[in-house]
Design an enzyme around this catalytic site. Structure first.
Site, PDB file in Angstrom:
ATOM      1  CG  HIS A  12      -0.158  -0.006   2.526  1.00 27.20           C
ATOM      2  ND1 HIS A  12       0.404   1.128   3.081  1.00 27.20           N
ATOM      3  CD2 HIS A  12       0.150  -1.028   3.361  1.00 27.20           C
ATOM      4  CE1 HIS A  12       1.017   0.806   4.208  1.00 27.20           C
ATOM      5  NE2 HIS A  12       0.874  -0.495   4.403  1.00 27.20           N
ATOM      6  CD  GLU A  92       1.188  -4.754   8.640  1.00 28.93           C
ATOM      7  OE1 GLU A  92       1.738  -5.868   8.452  1.00 28.93           O
ATOM      8  OE2 GLU A  92       1.674  -3.671   8.270  1.00 28.93           O
TER       9      GLU A  92
END
Length: 219
Positions: A12, A92
Site C-alpha cells: 500500500h 497486516e
C-alpha cells in the site's frame, strides 16, 4: 490449468501510520487511510500497472484494510478487466494493543533483537503466524488456476511483511533468508513472472540488509 503469466504484489501507499505512529493511539490499524503522498505513490504505480497489463484481464486480491482498498482504487484500473476479491488472509500483522505506544516501541526493539519471523507481539501475531495464513491463501490461489478461463494477471495489494512472507512461501526461502530482507517501500511492486522453464521467478530482489546465517544445512 491456466496459470497466470504474472503475479504482481504491491505494498500500500504511505499511510497515516507510516507518517506518524502516534495515530495508532486514536485510530485502529485497519482504519488508517492513505496520506496525500500515499495517494500520489499509488497513482504513479497505477500508471505502470496499466501499461504492464494493457487490455488483459486481472484477478485482484486486496487486504481488508482501508489503506489497501484506497491503494487499489488509486490504480484506476479498468473495471471491465478487473475482478476484485477482498482477502482477509492478506491483512497486516496483528501488533496487539497499539494504545500503549511506548510498549509497542519496546516490543519492536525486542522483535528486532529476537527475529521478525519468530517474535510474537503481546496479544498479536508473529511473522510465523502471518506466514501460515499467507501459505493458506497461496494454496487457495493455486486452486483457482485450475479454471481454464483464469485471467493472465494476478494482482495482490497487501502489506510489506505479508509480501515478503508470501514470496518466502512461494520461493521456499529459509527463515534466515527471510530475516535478511527489508520490506519494500510504499507502493512498491514485486512480480513473480512465469518463465519458459515453467517456474515463477521474482523480477527483482528485496533489499538485503545482512548476510543470511542459517542454523542448519539448508541453502
Amino acid at each position: 490449468m491456466a496459470r497466470p503469466r504474472r503475479i504482481v504484489l504491491v505494498r500500500h501507499g504511505e499511510s497515516e501510520g507510516n507518517e506518524d505512529d502516534s495515530i495508532y493511539e486514536r485510530v485502529p490499524d485497519h482504519a488508517l487511510a492513505l496520506t496525500e503522498k500515499g495517494v500520489r505513490q499509488a497513482r504513479a504505480t497505477g500508471e505502470r500497472l496499466r501499461e504492464l497489463f494493457g487490455r488483459e484481464r486481472i484477478s485482484a486480491y486486496v487486504s481488508p484494510y482501508r489503506r489497501t482498498h484506497q491503494t487499489l482504487a488509486a490504480f484506476e484500473l479498468d473495471p471491465q478487466l478487473l475482478r476484485v476479491r477482498e482477502e482477509p488472509r492478506l491483512r497486516e500483522q496483528d501488533w496487539g494493543n497499539w494504545q500503549d505506544r511506548e510498549d509497542v516501541r519496546k516490543q519492536k526493539a525486542y522483535r528486532d533483537a529476537y527475529g521478525h519471523f519468530f517474535y510474537r507481539f503481546a496479544q498479536g501475531e508473529s511473522g510465523a503466524d502471518v506466514y501460515d495464513r499467507a501459505g493458506a491463501f497461496l494454496e487457495s490461489l493455486w486452486r483457482s488456476f485450475e479454471k481454464p478461463d483464469h485471467p493472465p494477471n494476478v494482482l495482490i495489494v497487501t502489506h510489506g511483511l505479508t509480501m515478503r512472507l508470501f514470496c518466502m512461501r512461494w520461493l521456499h526461502w529459509t527463515v534466515a533468508e527471510f530475516e535478511s530482507l527489508s520490506n519494500p517501500g510504499n507502493a512498491e511492486t514485486r512480480t513473480l513472472e512465469l518463465g519458459k522453464d515453467g517456474r515463477y521467478h521474482l523480477d527483482r530482489p528485496f533489499e538485503q540488509w545482512c548476510t543470511p546465517r542459517s542454523y542448519g544445512s539448508c541453502t
